[in-house]
Write a protein that holds these residues in place. Sequence first.
Motif, mmCIF file in Angstrom:
data_model
loop_
_atom_site.group_PDB
_atom_site.id
_atom_site.type_symbol
_atom_site.label_atom_id
_atom_site.label_comp_id
_atom_site.label_asym_id
_atom_site.label_seq_id
_atom_site.Cartn_x
_atom_site.Cartn_y
_atom_site.Cartn_z
ATOM 1 N N GLY A 38 0.518 -1.235 0.026
ATOM 2 C CA GLY A 38 0.132 -0.087 -0.444
ATOM 3 C C GLY A 38 0.991 1.257 -0.195
ATOM 4 O O GLY A 38 1.533 0.818 0.063
ATOM 5 N N ASN A 39 -0.093 2.415 -0.159
ATOM 6 C CA ASN A 39 1.075 3.970 -0.087
ATOM 7 C C ASN A 39 1.190 4.766 0.813
ATOM 8 O O ASN A 39 1.391 5.298 0.702
ATOM 9 N N GLY A 40 0.869 3.593 1.919
ATOM 10 C CA GLY A 40 0.721 4.479 3.292
ATOM 11 C C GLY A 40 2.313 4.068 3.887
ATOM 12 O O GLY A 40 2.602 3.134 4.163
ATOM 13 N N LYS A 43 4.974 0.543 6.610
ATOM 14 C CA LYS A 43 5.326 -1.167 6.586
ATOM 15 C C LYS A 43 6.435 -1.314 6.880
ATOM 16 O O LYS A 43 5.966 -2.988 7.380
ATOM 17 N N ARG A 164 5.051 -0.797 -1.672
ATOM 18 C CA ARG A 164 3.729 -0.691 -2.318
ATOM 19 C C ARG A 164 4.010 -1.668 -3.994
ATOM 20 O O ARG A 164 5.333 -1.790 -4.087
ATOM 21 N N GLU A 179 -2.826 -3.783 3.793
ATOM 22 C CA GLU A 179 -2.393 -2.777 2.948
ATOM 23 C C GLU A 179 -2.772 -1.720 3.813
ATOM 24 O O GLU A 179 -3.656 -0.977 3.861
ATOM 25 N N GLN A 181 -3.219 2.608 4.482
ATOM 26 C CA GLN A 181 -3.875 3.697 3.070
ATOM 27 C C GLN A 181 -2.888 4.835 3.660
ATOM 28 O O GLN A 181 -3.981 5.089 5.225
ATOM 29 N N GLU A 182 -3.123 5.717 2.417
ATOM 30 C CA GLU A 182 -2.682 6.656 2.721
ATOM 31 C C GLU A 182 -3.011 7.789 2.932
ATOM 32 O O GLU A 182 -3.920 7.714 2.094
ATOM 33 N N VAL A 183 -4.261 8.454 4.610
ATOM 34 C CA VAL A 183 -4.762 9.026 4.538
ATOM 35 C C VAL A 183 -4.567 10.878 3.829
ATOM 36 O O VAL A 183 -4.936 11.326 3.273
#
Length: 199
Positions: A38-40, A43, A164, A179, A181-183
């Motif tokens: 994921g892009n957050g 990880k 990612r 995953e 997730q970027e907020v």
Amino acid sequence: MSDRDTRHKQSMQKLKSHVDKKVAAATEQRGLLLVFTGNGKGKTTAAWGTVTRALGYGYRVGVVQFIKGMWECGERERLAEDPNLEVAIMATGFTWETQNREADTRACQAVWAEAERMLADPEVYLVVLDEITYMLKFGYLDIATVKRAIEQRPREQTVIVTGRNAHRELTAMADTVTEMQEVRHAFNEGVQARRGIDY
């Protein structure tokens, strides 16, 4: 007992029954393949948390850092003296800094050889392949090679893959996929990465 307390107790009894059934059904024991993607943010941090947990029980752990190894890493600094931890670092730093595909491929292949050794060792309880997803994306490693090493590892060994855009074949074979997730991310607002917090 109030109506609210009664409803709460009934709800908790129902939840306990559900959890107890799941615990009873989980009878298989073996190592796992975990994918943190994921892009957050978080990880690699999550992987190091699991490393700390395994070391806490006295297990042997191998960590292979494919991208961030040249950076300071608070977790690595703190755990470096543990005799059960082995860390292998791809000694080129960020691929977007080097901008040299041939050199990066050589460096990746060299550290992958260390990863393959760890993945074949039944004494290593946990292997972390940190940021390996980029190596697959950029073509420094091929997915068949990585899959084969993971599939042929000792039964009791757990592997964590981070990065990612995890390859679909890795997520398909994984036992657990998380995953991130970027907020919102402070860096995107011009806030520098903070020592002891971000690295």
